[in-house]
Design a protein around this motif. Structure first.
Motif, mmCIF file in Angstrom:
data_model
loop_
_atom_site.group_PDB
_atom_site.id
_atom_site.type_symbol
_atom_site.label_atom_id
_atom_site.label_comp_id
_atom_site.label_asym_id
_atom_site.label_seq_id
_atom_site.Cartn_x
_atom_site.Cartn_y
_atom_site.Cartn_z
ATOM 1 N N UNK A 64 -1.510 24.372 13.239
ATOM 2 C CA UNK A 64 -0.287 24.600 14.022
ATOM 3 C C UNK A 64 0.446 25.869 13.577
ATOM 4 N N UNK A 65 0.370 26.179 12.289
ATOM 5 C CA UNK A 65 1.001 27.401 11.790
ATOM 6 C C UNK A 65 0.407 28.651 12.418
ATOM 7 N N UNK A 66 -0.907 28.696 12.557
ATOM 8 C CA UNK A 66 -1.561 29.865 13.156
ATOM 9 C C UNK A 66 -1.305 29.958 14.657
ATOM 10 N N UNK A 67 -1.227 28.831 15.343
ATOM 11 C CA UNK A 67 -0.869 28.855 16.765
ATOM 12 C C UNK A 67 0.559 29.389 16.923
ATOM 13 N N UNK A 68 1.472 28.873 16.107
ATOM 14 C CA UNK A 68 2.871 29.300 16.138
ATOM 15 C C UNK A 68 2.992 30.799 15.852
ATOM 16 N N UNK A 69 2.239 31.280 14.871
ATOM 17 C CA UNK A 69 2.345 32.674 14.436
ATOM 18 C C UNK A 69 1.837 33.667 15.486
ATOM 19 N N UNK A 70 0.999 33.206 16.396
ATOM 20 C CA UNK A 70 0.510 34.095 17.467
ATOM 21 C C UNK A 70 1.657 34.622 18.326
ATOM 22 N N UNK A 71 2.760 33.894 18.375
ATOM 23 C CA UNK A 71 3.928 34.348 19.134
ATOM 24 C C UNK A 71 4.513 35.637 18.566
ATOM 25 N N UNK A 72 4.188 35.955 17.318
ATOM 26 C CA UNK A 72 4.717 37.145 16.662
ATOM 27 C C UNK A 72 3.811 38.368 16.837
ATOM 28 N N UNK A 73 2.687 38.190 17.556
ATOM 29 C CA UNK A 73 1.740 39.279 17.837
ATOM 30 C C UNK A 73 1.248 39.970 16.579
ATOM 31 N N UNK A 74 0.969 39.189 15.560
ATOM 32 C CA UNK A 74 0.462 39.708 14.299
ATOM 33 C C UNK A 74 -1.063 39.618 14.320
ATOM 34 N N UNK A 75 -1.743 40.570 13.713
ATOM 35 C CA UNK A 75 -3.194 40.685 13.835
ATOM 36 C C UNK A 75 -3.989 39.736 12.941
ATOM 37 N N UNK A 76 -3.377 39.168 11.924
ATOM 38 C CA UNK A 76 -4.128 38.364 10.954
ATOM 39 C C UNK A 76 -3.864 36.874 11.108
ATOM 40 N N UNK A 77 -4.813 36.082 10.603
ATOM 41 C CA UNK A 77 -4.634 34.640 10.498
ATOM 42 C C UNK A 77 -3.846 34.364 9.217
ATOM 43 N N UNK A 78 -3.098 33.302 9.233
ATOM 44 C CA UNK A 78 -2.333 32.914 8.054
ATOM 45 C C UNK A 78 -3.157 32.012 7.147
ATOM 46 N N UNK A 79 -2.809 31.991 5.880
ATOM 47 C CA UNK A 79 -3.389 31.047 4.934
ATOM 48 C C UNK A 79 -2.255 30.286 4.261
ATOM 49 N N UNK A 80 -2.577 29.128 3.725
ATOM 50 C CA UNK A 80 -1.583 28.307 3.044
ATOM 51 C C UNK A 80 -1.303 28.917 1.682
ATOM 52 N N UNK A 81 -0.105 29.422 1.526
ATOM 53 C CA UNK A 81 0.302 30.096 0.294
ATOM 54 C C UNK A 81 0.651 29.087 -0.793
ATOM 55 N N UNK A 82 1.501 28.113 -0.444
ATOM 56 C CA UNK A 82 1.853 27.053 -1.383
ATOM 57 C C UNK A 82 2.413 25.855 -0.637
ATOM 58 N N UNK A 83 2.394 24.719 -1.323
ATOM 59 C CA UNK A 83 2.854 23.457 -0.751
ATOM 60 C C UNK A 83 3.476 22.644 -1.874
ATOM 61 N N UNK A 84 4.569 21.915 -1.560
ATOM 62 C CA UNK A 84 5.252 21.139 -2.598
ATOM 63 C C UNK A 84 5.953 19.937 -1.978
ATOM 64 N N UNK A 85 6.363 19.018 -2.836
ATOM 65 C CA UNK A 85 7.015 17.782 -2.414
ATOM 66 C C UNK A 85 8.496 17.855 -2.766
ATOM 67 N N UNK A 86 9.338 17.373 -1.848
ATOM 68 C CA UNK A 86 10.774 17.212 -2.096
ATOM 69 C C UNK A 86 11.121 15.741 -1.922
ATOM 70 N N UNK A 87 11.858 15.185 -2.883
ATOM 71 C CA UNK A 87 12.358 13.822 -2.746
ATOM 72 C C UNK A 87 13.855 13.860 -3.026
#
Length: 184
Positions: A64-87
């Protein structure tokens, strides 16, 4: 003719993740870790975790992130940089912040009781300097200084990393569990 300038977009997707597994794993990680101090006022922030722990969710975030990012007309695919939990528990919140050096950020809600803290976006324009609050009879996307998004379980929200946002105070007696991430 109406022309929209400098549009800010946010996208939400209802997923079908196994919330019991994600909640159990999040609480397990919290019990084995110490909190990392970022934007959190109270509450738990796991710091970066291995995305393989939440493999199915990580795949959907990238999709979904890469589909969303296509709206910005950027040439590259995104990768997951980092992920974390919040409680966040009773009276916990998160200060206003952005996500420098990322392109798209987001949050997925694992556990979101009523009144557990909205995701609040700040309008980058100082509208309140020009439009006095007592003169506005109804807020909308043209005149709001902030916009609140109530958390919903099993919903993934995506937004540009440069948009300032915070998390409201958890006024429920239950924990609010979310998984946040950056894509670049």
């Amino acid at each position: 003719m109406e022309i929209n300038l400098f549009k800010i977009i946010l996208e939400g997707h209802k997923l079908k993740q196994n919330l019991s597994f994600l909640k159990e794993k999040s609480l397990e990680i919290e019990n084995k870790s110490t909190t990392v101090s970022k934007s959190n006022l109270g509450g738990f922030n796991s710091g970066n975790i291995d995305p393989i722990i939440f493999e199915e969710l990580s795949k959907e975030i990238l999709h979904y992130g890469n589909i969303f990012f296509k709206k910005f007309n950027f040439k590259e695919e995104l990768s997951l940089d980092n992920i974390w939990i919040n409680i966040n528990r009773y009276k916990d919140s998160n200060l206003s912040h952005t996500h420098p050096f990322s392109k798209i950020s987001g949050v997925f809600y694992v556990n979101a009781p009523k009144n557990s803290g909205d995701l609040i976006f700040k309008n980058p324009y100082k509208i309140d300097t020009y439009l006095l609050k007592d003169k506005i009879y109804s807020y909308n996307e043209y005149n709001s200084q902030e916009w609140n998004i109530p958390p919903q379980e099993n919903v993934l929200y995506l937004f540009p990393s440069w948009i300032e946002h915070r998390v409201g105070i958890n006024l429920s007696n239950k924990e609010r569990i979310s998984i946040s991430f950056n894509l670049s």
